[in-house]
Scaffold this active site. Structure first.
Site, PDB file in Angstrom:
ATOM      1  N   ASN A 339       0.823  -1.099   0.013  1.00 28.46           N
ATOM      2  CA  ASN A 339      -0.129  -0.040   0.094  1.00 28.46           C
ATOM      3  C   ASN A 339       0.960   1.202   0.111  1.00 28.46           C
ATOM      4  O   ASN A 339       0.616   2.049   0.667  1.00 28.46           O
ATOM      5  CB  ASN A 339      -1.006   0.088   0.991  1.00 28.46           C
ATOM      6  CG  ASN A 339      -2.061   0.894   0.735  1.00 28.46           C
ATOM      7  OD1 ASN A 339      -2.309   1.546  -0.104  1.00 28.46           O
ATOM      8  ND2 ASN A 339      -3.110   0.853   1.725  1.00 28.46           N
ATOM      9  N   HIS A 371      -8.544   2.884   8.717  1.00 29.13           N
ATOM     10  CA  HIS A 371      -9.206   1.633   8.276  1.00 29.13           C
ATOM     11  C   HIS A 371     -10.352   1.395   8.824  1.00 29.13           C
ATOM     12  O   HIS A 371     -11.495   0.710   8.125  1.00 29.13           O
ATOM     13  CB  HIS A 371      -8.308   0.457   8.501  1.00 29.13           C
ATOM     14  CG  HIS A 371      -7.156   0.299   7.637  1.00 29.13           C
ATOM     15  ND1 HIS A 371      -6.103   0.946   7.580  1.00 29.13           N
ATOM     16  CD2 HIS A 371      -6.958  -0.606   6.227  1.00 29.13           C
ATOM     17  CE1 HIS A 371      -5.059   0.345   6.502  1.00 29.13           C
ATOM     18  NE2 HIS A 371      -6.106  -0.292   6.003  1.00 29.13           N
TER      19      HIS A 371
END
Length: 480
Positions: A339, A371
């Site tokens: 990521n 998240h």
């Protein structure tokens, strides 16, 4: 993969393609997402060729980006698009009217706060579910809004001598107008799942300046074509899609919740099953990220200049370095290869803004908050912070003893390669399981072995080493 369902009460997107659910074996939200990405990729080619910046004004390109992005989000997420407008609009108002000192922090808090509210709303209505919803685009929007906020603060409110090179390169000197701002948020090839493109890079793509800044190294003065890298990534996406479909038949991660796995298997088996299962689970993330890169490259976004031979490079938005991640011998390299654009955002917006003593832990905590609120996320990122801190200390203190010969270096690389593989899958284990009980049960079945080793390394190198092997005063004075 998530279980296939024909419909979900939580899903707000179009049901037009529902007849394809039993044929493809995918849920309607997954089908809509894939269709939107494929449509964006197909539109990207004529957008790049027919509306290229040499013949089309930036305002026209911004308008097309915005309108197409809105259409795709409406199809995929329906009425939930309102959340994207509200979050972006709140950010723009704060950019305009909050005082210089508190502007970037206020934008960060409000953008993250709105995302948090949507995460909580999702957990209430679809706890533990995998239905795709607007929180995905909102996560990318948070990155974009905060990038603009910190960029404006660096460009307008801080002295250039106080900026590091990264901040200087991303500093924004003028407030974006509404069209440019919403085009950045809703760009049709970037709104669904990113990867993050920094504001200045996006504007350079829109006006075409990104293609001319390094033209002196080019063999071709025309706008470069991503055809070669496009085909390479297309093949990669197809392979990753096939691997993703194989995971449930080889080592399904859901088995790690079963009592039979937790209590009726050996410790060695559990470790290697976790290693195999999480390794097979990673292609799901690789697939989404590489597809995102592919969609952006199709429209001409991702160009990063030319190499020494004059060949164009298209790695600006590369979000995962698969080979590097799968073969590295360092946990830092492993984390940095995963990521990637989010890591760049966290470095720019969090790490570089926090005191050095808490920067690493702040990054992992903010990443978990971004998240969502499943406890497994926080266990995963706190575990990552623990492992990263320990790995840094071990590498600093032990590696010098193993670089004196090639054989010792090879042995060291083999050991660190193995530990890096297990550190990665242990971190990701709780991230996938989501819940406290399941994560604790998994770690307990593994006897917390890597957690304990990491904690022991931190305690030893920070405290015990000074007691057991005190540095003599004369040596200390000489070294100083």
């Amino acid at each position: 993969m998530a279980p296939v369902s024909e419909s979900s009460d939580f899903y707000y997107g179009s049901r037009l393609l529902s007849p394809l659910v039993p044929i493809l074996g995918l849920s309607i939200d997954q089908i809509n997402f894939l269709v939107c990405q494929l449509v964006a990729m197909a539109i990207g080619i004529p957008f790049r060729n027919m509306l290229d910046p040499r013949s089309t004004s930036p305002r026209v390109r911004h308008a097309v980006e915005l309108l197409l992005g809105i259409a795709l989000v409406l199809f995929c997420f329906g009425s939930q698009i309102i959340h994207l407008f509200i979050q972006a609009s709140l950010g723009y108002v704060l950019l305009q009217f909050i005082g210089q000192k508190w502007m970037p922090v206020s934008v960060f808090v409000v953008a993250m706060g709105y995302l948090a509210w949507c995460h909580i709303h999702r957990m209430i209505l679809d706890y533990g579910g995998y239905t795709l919803d607007i929180t995905g685009p909102l996560m990318i929007s948070v990155q974009k809004i905060t990038v603009v906020a910190f960029g404006l603060n660096d460009g307008k409110n801080r002295e250039e001598k106080d900026l590091n090179p990264n901040q200087k390169s991303k500093a924004i000197r003028e407030m974006p107008d509404l069209l440019t701002y919403y085009s950045y948020i809703f760009s049709f090839h970037n709104v669904m799942c990113g990867p993050l493109v920094f504001y200045k890079d996006y504007c350079a793509f829109i006006d075409g300046s990104c293609y001319t800044s390094n033209s002196e190294n080019s063999n071709n003065k025309d706008i470069p074509s991503p055809k070669e890298v496009f085909l390479q990534k297309l093949v990669t996406v197809v392979i990753l899609g096939a691997l993703m479909m194989m995971e449930p038949f080889i080592a399904p991660w859901s088995r790690m919740k079963d009592d039979d796995f937790l209590y009726n298997t050996t410790w060695i088996y559990r470790n290697f099953y976790l290693l195999c299962s999480m390794t097979m689970h990673r292609p799901m993330y690789y697939f989404a990220w590489k597809l995102g890169e592919l969609v952006n490259n199709s429209c001409g976004l991702g160009f990063s200049g030319y190499d020494d031979k004059g060949n164009s490079k298209w790695d600006l938005l590369d979000n995962v370095k698969i080979y590097q991640l799968e073969t590295c011998t360092s946990l830092k390299v492993n984390v940095d290869s995963w990521n990637v654009t989010t890591a760049h955002w966290l470095r720019y917006s969090v790490y570089e803004r926090c005191p050095a003593s808490i920067a690493t832990w702040a990054v992992f905590i903010i990443s978990a908050f971004w998240h969502g609120f499943y406890p497994g996320y926080y266990m995963a990122f706190l575990t990552a912070a623990l492992f990263t801190t320990a790995a840094r200390l071990i590498r600093r203190n032990i590696r010098p003893y193993f670089i004196q010969s090639s054989n010792l270096q090879f042995f060291y690389d083999c050991v660190t390669f193995t530990f890096t593989r297990f550190a990665n899958v242990i971190m990701v284990g709780s991230f996938s399981l989501l819940e406290v009980r399941a994560s604790l049960a998994l770690y307990t079945s593994l006897f917390w072995w890597l957690h304990l080793l990491s904690f022991g390394a931190i305690v030893y190198y920070n405290f015990l080493q000074r007691i057991i092997f005190p540095v003599k005063k004369d040596k200390a004075s000489k070294s100083s």
